[in-house]
Design an enzyme around this catalytic site. Structure first.
Site, PDB file in Angstrom:
ATOM      1  N   CYS A  39      -7.798  -7.810  18.457  1.00 13.09           N
ATOM      2  CA  CYS A  39      -6.554  -7.285  17.707  1.00 13.09           C
ATOM      3  C   CYS A  39      -5.795  -8.607  17.685  1.00 13.09           C
ATOM      4  O   CYS A  39      -6.074  -9.726  18.138  1.00 13.09           O
ATOM      5  CB  CYS A  39      -5.776  -6.439  18.528  1.00 13.09           C
ATOM      6  SG  CYS A  39      -5.039  -7.094  20.176  1.00 13.09           S
ATOM      7  N   GLU A  57     -11.008  -8.296  25.767  1.00 15.01           N
ATOM      8  CA  GLU A  57     -10.889  -9.811  25.542  1.00 15.01           C
ATOM      9  C   GLU A  57      -9.990 -10.525  26.613  1.00 15.01           C
ATOM     10  O   GLU A  57     -10.418 -11.591  27.010  1.00 15.01           O
ATOM     11  CB  GLU A  57     -10.597 -10.113  24.207  1.00 15.01           C
ATOM     12  CG  GLU A  57     -11.527  -9.733  22.948  1.00 15.01           C
ATOM     13  CD  GLU A  57     -11.188  -8.399  22.598  1.00 15.01           C
ATOM     14  OE1 GLU A  57     -10.607  -7.462  23.211  1.00 15.01           O
ATOM     15  OE2 GLU A  57     -11.575  -8.038  21.165  1.00 15.01           O
ATOM     16  N   ASN A  76     -11.708  -2.964  28.308  1.00 15.32           N
ATOM     17  CA  ASN A  76     -10.134  -2.726  28.204  1.00 15.32           C
ATOM     18  C   ASN A  76      -9.807  -1.640  29.099  1.00 15.32           C
ATOM     19  O   ASN A  76     -10.644  -0.737  29.756  1.00 15.32           O
ATOM     20  CB  ASN A  76      -9.900  -1.835  26.801  1.00 15.32           C
ATOM     21  CG  ASN A  76     -10.990  -0.771  26.463  1.00 15.32           C
ATOM     22  OD1 ASN A  76     -12.151  -0.561  26.814  1.00 15.32           O
ATOM     23  ND2 ASN A  76     -10.515   0.070  25.607  1.00 15.32           N
ATOM     24  N   VAL A  77      -8.527  -1.928  30.118  1.00 12.33           N
ATOM     25  CA  VAL A  77      -8.128  -1.071  30.800  1.00 12.33           C
ATOM     26  C   VAL A  77      -6.701  -0.355  30.290  1.00 12.33           C
ATOM     27  O   VAL A  77      -5.872  -1.106  29.978  1.00 12.33           O
ATOM     28  CB  VAL A  77      -7.556  -1.673  32.069  1.00 12.33           C
ATOM     29  CG1 VAL A  77      -7.102  -0.929  33.186  1.00 12.33           C
ATOM     30  CG2 VAL A  77      -8.934  -2.675  32.518  1.00 12.33           C
ATOM     31  N   GLU A  78      -6.904   0.942  30.183  1.00 13.82           N
ATOM     32  CA  GLU A  78      -5.652   1.592  29.604  1.00 13.82           C
ATOM     33  C   GLU A  78      -4.742   2.192  30.456  1.00 13.82           C
ATOM     34  O   GLU A  78      -5.048   2.133  31.599  1.00 13.82           O
ATOM     35  CB  GLU A  78      -6.141   2.775  28.409  1.00 13.82           C
ATOM     36  CG  GLU A  78      -6.876   2.265  27.329  1.00 13.82           C
ATOM     37  CD  GLU A  78      -7.457   3.121  26.133  1.00 13.82           C
ATOM     38  OE1 GLU A  78      -7.268   4.556  26.524  1.00 13.82           O
ATOM     39  OE2 GLU A  78      -7.680   2.740  25.305  1.00 13.82           O
ATOM     40  N   ASN A  79      -3.533   2.499  30.237  1.00 16.59           N
ATOM     41  CA  ASN A  79      -2.517   3.098  30.970  1.00 16.59           C
ATOM     42  C   ASN A  79      -1.795   4.201  30.465  1.00 16.59           C
ATOM     43  O   ASN A  79      -1.549   4.160  29.251  1.00 16.59           O
ATOM     44  CB  ASN A  79      -1.615   1.789  31.393  1.00 16.59           C
ATOM     45  CG  ASN A  79      -0.663   1.969  32.616  1.00 16.59           C
ATOM     46  OD1 ASN A  79       0.543   2.491  32.544  1.00 16.59           O
ATOM     47  ND2 ASN A  79      -1.237   1.679  33.561  1.00 16.59           N
ATOM     48  N   SER A  80      -1.137   4.874  31.352  1.00  8.72           N
ATOM     49  CA  SER A  80      -0.336   6.208  30.919  1.00  8.72           C
ATOM     50  C   SER A  80       0.935   5.659  30.387  1.00  8.72           C
ATOM     51  O   SER A  80       1.424   6.429  29.429  1.00  8.72           O
ATOM     52  CB  SER A  80      -0.152   7.177  32.070  1.00  8.72           C
ATOM     53  OG  SER A  80       0.823   6.439  32.984  1.00  8.72           O
ATOM     54  N   SER A  81       1.479   4.382  30.547  1.00  7.19           N
ATOM     55  CA  SER A  81       2.397   3.933  29.956  1.00  7.19           C
ATOM     56  C   SER A  81       1.642   3.035  29.002  1.00  7.19           C
ATOM     57  O   SER A  81       1.330   1.860  29.094  1.00  7.19           O
ATOM     58  CB  SER A  81       3.318   2.893  30.892  1.00  7.19           C
ATOM     59  OG  SER A  81       4.118   2.179  29.913  1.00  7.19           O
ATOM     60  N   CYS A 139      -6.511  -5.276  26.490  1.00  8.55           N
ATOM     61  CA  CYS A 139      -7.865  -5.397  25.739  1.00  8.55           C
ATOM     62  C   CYS A 139      -8.888  -5.939  26.722  1.00  8.55           C
ATOM     63  O   CYS A 139      -8.695  -6.606  27.658  1.00  8.55           O
ATOM     64  CB  CYS A 139      -7.545  -5.907  24.427  1.00  8.55           C
ATOM     65  SG  CYS A 139      -6.647  -5.227  23.343  1.00  8.55           S
TER      66      CYS A 139
HETATM   67  N1  THU Z   1      -9.399  -2.788  22.239  1.00  5.53           N
HETATM   68  C1  THU Z   1     -10.012  -3.771  22.905  1.00  5.53           C
HETATM   69  O1  THU Z   1      -9.994  -3.773  24.189  1.00  5.53           O
HETATM   70  N2  THU Z   1     -10.307  -4.900  22.212  1.00  5.53           N
HETATM   71  C2  THU Z   1     -10.407  -4.721  20.750  1.00  5.53           C
HETATM   72  O2  THU Z   1     -10.826  -5.797  20.352  1.00  5.53           O
HETATM   73  C3  THU Z   1      -9.885  -3.797  19.956  1.00  5.53           C
HETATM   74  C4  THU Z   1      -9.199  -2.942  20.560  1.00  5.53           C
HETATM   75  C5  THU Z   1      -9.018  -1.564  22.920  1.00  5.53           C
HETATM   76  C6  THU Z   1      -7.424  -1.354  23.168  1.00  5.53           C
HETATM   77  C7  THU Z   1      -7.415   0.159  23.490  1.00  5.53           C
HETATM   78  O3  THU Z   1      -7.530   0.297  24.811  1.00  5.53           O
HETATM   79  C8  THU Z   1      -8.289   0.713  22.576  1.00  5.53           C
HETATM   80  O4  THU Z   1      -9.437  -0.543  22.296  1.00  5.53           O
HETATM   81  C9  THU Z   1      -8.162   1.308  21.301  1.00  5.53           C
HETATM   82  O5  THU Z   1      -7.080   0.404  20.653  1.00  5.53           O
END
Ligand code: THU
Length: 137
Positions: free
Chosen positions: A88, A58, A45-50, A56
Protein backbone atom coordinates in the site's frame (compact mmCIF):
# COMPACT_ATOMS: atom_id res chain seq x y z
CA UNK A 1 19.51 -12.63 -6.94
CA UNK A 2 18.29 -15.54 -9.05
CA UNK A 3 14.69 -16.45 -9.86
CA UNK A 4 15.06 -19.33 -7.42
CA UNK A 5 16.10 -16.91 -4.65
CA UNK A 6 13.01 -14.79 -5.28
CA UNK A 7 10.81 -17.89 -5.27
CA UNK A 8 12.17 -19.12 -1.94
CA UNK A 9 11.64 -15.66 -0.43
CA UNK A 10 8.05 -15.71 -1.71
CA UNK A 11 7.54 -19.15 -0.17
CA UNK A 12 8.77 -17.80 3.18
CA UNK A 13 6.15 -15.03 2.90
CA UNK A 14 3.47 -17.60 2.14
CA UNK A 15 4.51 -19.69 5.13
CA UNK A 16 4.46 -16.67 7.45
CA UNK A 17 0.96 -15.76 6.27
CA UNK A 18 -0.68 -18.39 8.50
CA UNK A 19 -0.02 -16.11 11.48
CA UNK A 20 -1.83 -13.11 9.97
CA UNK A 21 -4.39 -11.53 12.27
CA UNK A 22 -7.11 -10.26 9.94
CA UNK A 23 -10.50 -10.77 11.65
CA UNK A 24 -11.95 -7.59 10.11
CA UNK A 25 -10.95 -7.78 6.44
CA UNK A 26 -10.37 -11.53 6.21
CA UNK A 27 -7.44 -10.61 3.93
CA UNK A 28 -4.38 -12.41 5.26
CA UNK A 29 -0.96 -11.23 4.15
CA UNK A 30 2.54 -12.57 4.79
CA UNK A 31 5.85 -10.88 4.04
CA UNK A 32 9.47 -12.00 4.02
CA UNK A 33 12.23 -9.39 4.08
CA UNK A 34 15.73 -10.35 2.93
CA UNK A 35 18.58 -8.39 4.51
CA UNK A 36 21.94 -7.54 2.95
CA UNK A 37 23.64 -10.21 5.06
CA UNK A 38 21.20 -12.92 4.00
CA UNK A 39 18.82 -13.00 6.95
CA UNK A 40 15.07 -13.21 6.48
CA UNK A 41 12.60 -11.39 8.74
CA UNK A 42 8.96 -12.36 8.26
CA UNK A 43 5.85 -10.33 9.02
CA UNK A 44 2.07 -10.51 8.86
CA UNK A 45 -0.73 -7.98 8.88
CA UNK A 46 -2.05 -7.36 12.37
CA UNK A 47 -5.49 -5.76 12.38
CA UNK A 48 -7.04 -3.93 15.30
CA UNK A 49 -10.57 -3.03 16.42
CA UNK A 50 -9.42 0.58 16.09
CA UNK A 51 -8.96 0.06 12.33
CA UNK A 52 -6.33 2.79 11.87
CA UNK A 53 -4.03 0.91 14.24
CA UNK A 54 -3.70 -1.94 11.74
CA UNK A 55 -0.18 -2.67 10.53
CA UNK A 56 0.55 -4.30 7.17
CA UNK A 57 2.71 -7.40 6.78
CA UNK A 58 5.48 -5.42 5.06
CA UNK A 59 5.85 -2.91 7.89
CA UNK A 60 5.73 -5.67 10.49
CA UNK A 61 8.72 -7.34 8.80
CA UNK A 62 10.62 -4.03 8.54
CA UNK A 63 9.92 -3.07 12.16
CA UNK A 64 11.13 -6.47 13.36
CA UNK A 65 14.38 -6.11 11.41
CA UNK A 66 14.98 -2.45 12.25
CA UNK A 67 14.46 -3.11 15.94
CA UNK A 68 17.16 -5.80 15.70
CA UNK A 69 19.57 -3.20 14.32
CA UNK A 70 19.36 -4.10 10.62
CA UNK A 71 19.60 -1.25 8.11
CA UNK A 72 20.54 -3.01 4.86
CA UNK A 73 17.76 -4.60 2.80
CA UNK A 74 17.69 -6.42 -0.54
CA UNK A 75 14.15 -7.60 -1.25
CA UNK A 76 10.73 -8.14 0.25
CA UNK A 77 8.23 -10.79 -0.82
CA UNK A 78 4.52 -10.34 -0.19
CA UNK A 79 1.93 -13.10 -0.35
CA UNK A 80 -1.84 -12.92 -0.07
CA UNK A 81 -2.29 -16.54 -1.10
CA UNK A 82 -4.23 -16.85 -4.35
CA UNK A 83 -4.90 -13.12 -4.50
CA UNK A 84 -2.60 -10.40 -5.80
CA UNK A 85 -1.09 -8.04 -3.22
CA UNK A 86 1.22 -5.12 -3.73
CA UNK A 87 2.40 -2.83 -0.93
CA UNK A 88 0.00 0.00 0.00
CA UNK A 89 0.99 3.66 -0.19
CA UNK A 90 2.01 3.92 3.46
CA UNK A 91 4.24 0.86 3.13
CA UNK A 92 5.82 2.25 -0.05
CA UNK A 93 6.84 5.43 1.76
CA UNK A 94 7.92 3.50 4.85
CA UNK A 95 10.11 1.10 2.87
CA UNK A 96 11.47 3.88 0.66
CA UNK A 97 12.95 5.69 3.69
CA UNK A 98 15.03 2.61 4.52
CA UNK A 99 15.57 0.88 1.20
CA UNK A 100 14.79 2.90 -1.96
CA UNK A 101 16.46 0.25 -4.14
CA UNK A 102 14.47 -2.62 -2.64
CA UNK A 103 13.05 -5.32 -4.94
CA UNK A 104 9.41 -6.23 -4.32
CA UNK A 105 8.37 -9.82 -5.07
CA UNK A 106 4.66 -10.55 -5.47
CA UNK A 107 2.33 -13.24 -6.68
CA UNK A 108 0.10 -15.09 -6.83
CA UNK A 109 2.54 -17.75 -7.90
CA UNK A 110 2.51 -21.51 -8.18
CA UNK A 111 5.13 -23.83 -6.68
CA UNK A 112 7.41 -23.35 -9.69
CA UNK A 113 7.31 -19.56 -9.68
CA UNK A 114 4.80 -19.14 -12.52
CA UNK A 115 3.10 -15.81 -11.79
CA UNK A 116 5.91 -14.40 -9.68
CA UNK A 117 6.66 -10.71 -10.30
CA UNK A 118 9.73 -8.75 -9.24
CA UNK A 119 9.36 -4.96 -9.29
CA UNK A 120 11.78 -2.27 -8.13
CA UNK A 121 10.43 -0.06 -5.34
CA UNK A 122 11.58 2.99 -7.34
CA UNK A 123 9.23 1.87 -10.12
CA UNK A 124 6.34 1.26 -7.68
CA UNK A 125 6.97 4.54 -5.88
CA UNK A 126 8.50 7.13 -8.19
CA UNK A 127 9.30 10.66 -7.00
CA UNK A 128 9.44 9.43 -3.39
CA UNK A 129 9.23 11.99 -0.62
CA UNK A 130 12.60 12.49 1.09
CA UNK A 131 12.81 14.79 4.10
CA UNK A 132 15.70 17.23 3.87
CA UNK A 133 16.67 17.63 7.50
CA UNK A 134 19.39 20.21 6.96
CA UNK A 135 19.03 23.66 8.52
CA UNK A 136 15.98 22.66 10.55
CA UNK A 137 15.56 23.36 14.24
N1 THU B 1 -2.37 -5.41 3.72
C1 THU B 1 -1.08 -5.82 3.92
O1 THU B 1 -0.73 -6.33 4.99
N2 THU B 1 -0.20 -5.67 2.90
C2 THU B 1 -0.53 -5.27 1.64
O2 THU B 1 0.33 -5.24 0.77
C3 THU B 1 -1.91 -4.87 1.35
C4 THU B 1 -2.81 -4.75 2.53
C5 THU B 1 -3.35 -5.67 4.79
C6 THU B 1 -3.85 -4.48 5.56
C7 THU B 1 -5.19 -5.01 6.05
O3 THU B 1 -4.99 -5.76 7.23
C8 THU B 1 -5.66 -5.95 4.96
O4 THU B 1 -4.49 -6.28 4.22
C9 THU B 1 -6.71 -5.38 4.03
O5 THU B 1 -6.33 -4.14 3.55
Amino acid sequence: MSGQDYLSLYKAAEKARVNAHAPYSGFKVGAALLTGDGRVFTGVNVENSSFGATICAERTAFVKAISEGVRDFEAIAVSAGDEPAVPCGICRQFMSDFAPDLKVVTGPSDEDGNGLKVIGLRELFPEAFVLDRQDRQ
